[in-house]
Design a protein around this motif. Structure first.
Motif, short mmCIF file in Angstrom:
data_model
loop_
_atom_site.label_atom_id
_atom_site.label_comp_id
_atom_site.label_asym_id
_atom_site.label_seq_id
_atom_site.Cartn_x
_atom_site.Cartn_y
_atom_site.Cartn_z
N UNK A 179 0.89 -1.29 -0.09
CA UNK A 179 -0.02 0.11 -0.08
C UNK A 179 0.80 1.29 0.17
N UNK A 180 1.94 1.36 0.76
CA UNK A 180 3.01 2.48 0.80
C UNK A 180 3.51 2.68 -0.61
N UNK A 181 3.76 1.41 -1.29
CA UNK A 181 4.53 1.73 -2.75
C UNK A 181 3.19 2.28 -3.63
N UNK A 182 2.06 1.81 -3.58
CA UNK A 182 0.88 2.11 -4.23
C UNK A 182 0.62 3.71 -4.11
N UNK A 183 0.82 4.32 -2.86
CA UNK A 183 0.47 5.67 -2.57
C UNK A 183 1.86 6.53 -3.27
N UNK A 184 2.92 5.83 -3.18
CA UNK A 184 4.05 6.78 -3.80
C UNK A 184 3.72 6.87 -5.30
N UNK A 185 3.42 5.62 -5.57
CA UNK A 185 2.85 5.63 -7.18
C UNK A 185 1.92 6.69 -7.74
N UNK A 186 1.06 6.85 -6.69
CA UNK A 186 0.00 7.71 -7.08
C UNK A 186 0.32 8.99 -7.08
N UNK A 187 1.29 9.35 -6.14
CA UNK A 187 1.84 10.77 -5.91
C UNK A 187 2.63 11.06 -7.15
N UNK A 188 3.32 10.09 -7.55
CA UNK A 188 4.07 10.49 -8.88
C UNK A 188 3.48 10.82 -10.15
N UNK A 189 2.35 9.82 -10.14
CA UNK A 189 1.59 10.01 -11.26
C UNK A 189 0.76 11.18 -11.39
#
Length: 139
Positions: free
Chosen positions: A116-126
C-alpha cells in the motif's frame, strides 16, 4: 573558518584540530547519497558503503521517521536500502524501475509488507507527472 581563524591570529593546534573535526562531521552529514537502479535492483551509495536490494524479490517496504521520513526497502536475500522518498519523486525513471520490480515481487508473492505504501508513492508520482503535463500544455 580555519583560514579566518588563522588570519585573526588566534589559531592554535587545538583549534585547528577542532575545525578539522567540524569539517569532518559536516562532510559525513552533508554527503549526498547516490541512487542507481536497473532492472530488478536498486543501489544506494553513501560515503562509506553501497547497499543494494533486489526489487524483484522485495520482502517489505516501510516508512521510517516523521519529520524527515525515509523509505526502507528489504529483499528476501537480506539486502536493505534506506532512501528519501523525494529521490523517487524527482527521478521518475528510477521509480519506474523500482515499481516494475515491486510488481514482480507481488506476482511471486515475496512482497508481504508495504504494498500500500508503494501504491501511494506511485499515485503521488503519477499526480505530479500529470500536473507537469497539464501545466506545460501537453495534456
Amino acid at each position: 573558518m580555519l583560514l579566518i581563524d588563522g588570519c585573526s591570529g588566534g589559531l592554535t593546534p587545538a583549534r585547528a584540530a577542532l575545525w578539522a573535526g567540524v569539517a569532518a562531521v559536516l562532510l559525513l552529514v552533508l554527503w549526498p547519497v547516490r541512487v542507481t537502479a536497473g532492472p530488478g535492483w536498486l543501489a544506494v551509495r553513501g560515503l562509506l558503503r553501497t547497499r543494494r536490494v533486489r526489487t524483484d524479490a522485495l520482502a517489505g517496504a516501510w516508512r521510517v521517521g516523521n519529520v524527515s521520513a525515509a523509505l526502507v526497502l528489504k529483499d528476501v536475500y537480506g539486502g536493505r536500502v534506506e532512501l528519501a522518498p523525494e529521490i523517487l519523486l524527482t527521478n521518475p525513471l528510477v521509480w519506474h524501475l523500482v515499481d516494475a520490480g515491486a510488481r514482480r515481487s507481488r506476482e511471486r508473492g515475496t512482497l508481504r509488507t508495504g504494498g500500500a505504501l508503494l501504491d501511494r508513492i506511485g499515485r503521488l508520482i503519477d499526480a505530479q507527472a500529470g500536473m507537469i503535463l497539464r501545466t506545460s500544455g501537453l495534456r
